[in-house]
Motif scaffolding. Sequence first.
Motif, PDB file in Angstrom:
ATOM      1  N   SER A  22       0.821  -1.204   0.000  1.00 53.85           N
ATOM      2  CA  SER A  22       0.000   0.000   0.000  1.00 53.85           C
ATOM      3  C   SER A  22       0.858   1.258   0.000  1.00 53.85           C
ATOM      4  CB  SER A  22      -0.917   0.014   1.228  1.00 53.85           C
ATOM      5  OG  SER A  22      -1.655   1.206   1.278  1.00 53.85           O
ATOM      6  N   ALA A  23       0.440   2.252  -0.771  1.00 51.61           N
ATOM      7  CA  ALA A  23       1.147   3.538  -0.810  1.00 51.61           C
ATOM      8  C   ALA A  23       0.841   4.358   0.440  1.00 51.61           C
ATOM      9  CB  ALA A  23       0.742   4.319  -2.050  1.00 51.61           C
ATOM     10  N   ILE A  24      -0.215   3.998   1.159  1.00 53.12           N
ATOM     11  CA  ILE A  24      -0.612   4.711   2.370  1.00 53.12           C
ATOM     12  C   ILE A  24      -0.613   3.739   3.532  1.00 53.12           C
ATOM     13  CG2 ILE A  24      -2.497   5.924   3.549  1.00 53.12           C
ATOM     14  CD1 ILE A  24      -3.422   6.919   0.836  1.00 53.12           C
ATOM     15  N   ARG A  92      -1.693  14.301   0.667  1.00 51.04           N
ATOM     16  CA  ARG A  92      -1.213  13.027   0.131  1.00 51.04           C
ATOM     17  C   ARG A  92      -1.293  13.038  -1.389  1.00 51.04           C
ATOM     18  NH1 ARG A  92      -0.457   9.542   4.301  1.00 51.04           N
ATOM     19  NH2 ARG A  92      -1.623   9.951   6.203  1.00 51.04           N
ATOM     20  N   GLU A  95       0.150   9.869  -3.178  1.00 56.99           N
ATOM     21  CA  GLU A  95      -0.731   8.710  -3.059  1.00 56.99           C
ATOM     22  C   GLU A  95      -1.989   8.888  -3.905  1.00 56.99           C
ATOM     23  OE1 GLU A  95       0.631  10.377  -0.532  1.00 56.99           O
ATOM     24  OE2 GLU A  95       1.676   8.953   0.766  1.00 56.99           O
ATOM     25  N   GLU A 138       0.374  -1.784  -6.432  1.00 56.50           N
ATOM     26  CA  GLU A 138       0.329  -0.797  -5.359  1.00 56.50           C
ATOM     27  C   GLU A 138      -1.046  -0.118  -5.318  1.00 56.50           C
ATOM     28  OE1 GLU A 138       3.344   2.585  -3.677  1.00 56.50           O
ATOM     29  OE2 GLU A 138       2.992   2.592  -5.839  1.00 56.50           O
ATOM     30  N   THR A 142      -3.428  -0.252  -2.005  1.00 49.79           N
ATOM     31  CA  THR A 142      -3.784   1.003  -1.355  1.00 49.79           C
ATOM     32  C   THR A 142      -5.292   1.154  -1.233  1.00 49.79           C
ATOM     33  OG1 THR A 142      -1.758   2.012  -2.212  1.00 49.79           O
ATOM     34  CG2 THR A 142      -3.485   3.507  -1.446  1.00 49.79           C
ATOM     35  N   TYR A 145      -6.554  -1.245   1.405  1.00 48.01           N
ATOM     36  CA  TYR A 145      -6.239  -0.772   2.758  1.00 48.01           C
ATOM     37  C   TYR A 145      -7.212   0.330   3.178  1.00 48.01           C
ATOM     38  CZ  TYR A 145      -3.634   1.415   6.562  1.00 48.01           C
ATOM     39  OH  TYR A 145      -3.270   1.960   7.765  1.00 48.01           O
TER      40      TYR A 145
END
Length: 194
Positions: A22-24, A92, A95, A138, A142, A145
Amino acid sequence: MQRHILSRRELLKSTLEALPRSAIVLSMPAILAACSRSAQNQLDGIGLQLLGSEEAEEFAAIADRIIPPDDTPGAREAGAVHFMDTVLGDQRERELQILRDGLGELQNRANAEFQAASFSILSAEQQDQLLREIENTEFFATIRYLTVAGMFALPAYGGNRDGVGYELIGYDPRPVWQPPFGYYDEDYMNRGGQ
């Protein structure tokens, strides 16, 4: 119809598997802050702050395939997109760009494979097929998530509208009334037992 209750262990395992891609990655204070802002925006009648209506619809469709409705509401009904909008609006930009690029690629796949202009208009089976093709990206990690975080956040703070996430995992949010009483008990009482 018998309802399948997702165990907390299955949920945690599934979430932890997506986390490294996940990017976050949010800390608990960041999740609570985002939930609080999301809830306040909804109370104030403010719609989405960052996501456009088309993006929100596409993300909601993806979220609904991650946690689909059955005899309980899915991620869309739980307000997961409002939670995402709040988190992504919290400086963000990188993201957000990952999610926008990933969404563009997913829409291109929908067009190439099914001649559809968007992911959200596909059948559930077609949506699942496309998501399986990108499940190791990704982008998907993300969005997965953020969907899970929005689905199971405290209802008083935004996502998990009407406690539908709690119902899904069989969680009873009542506080434990045993000494020593702590912050959570006080917070619960201050909110009128909600």
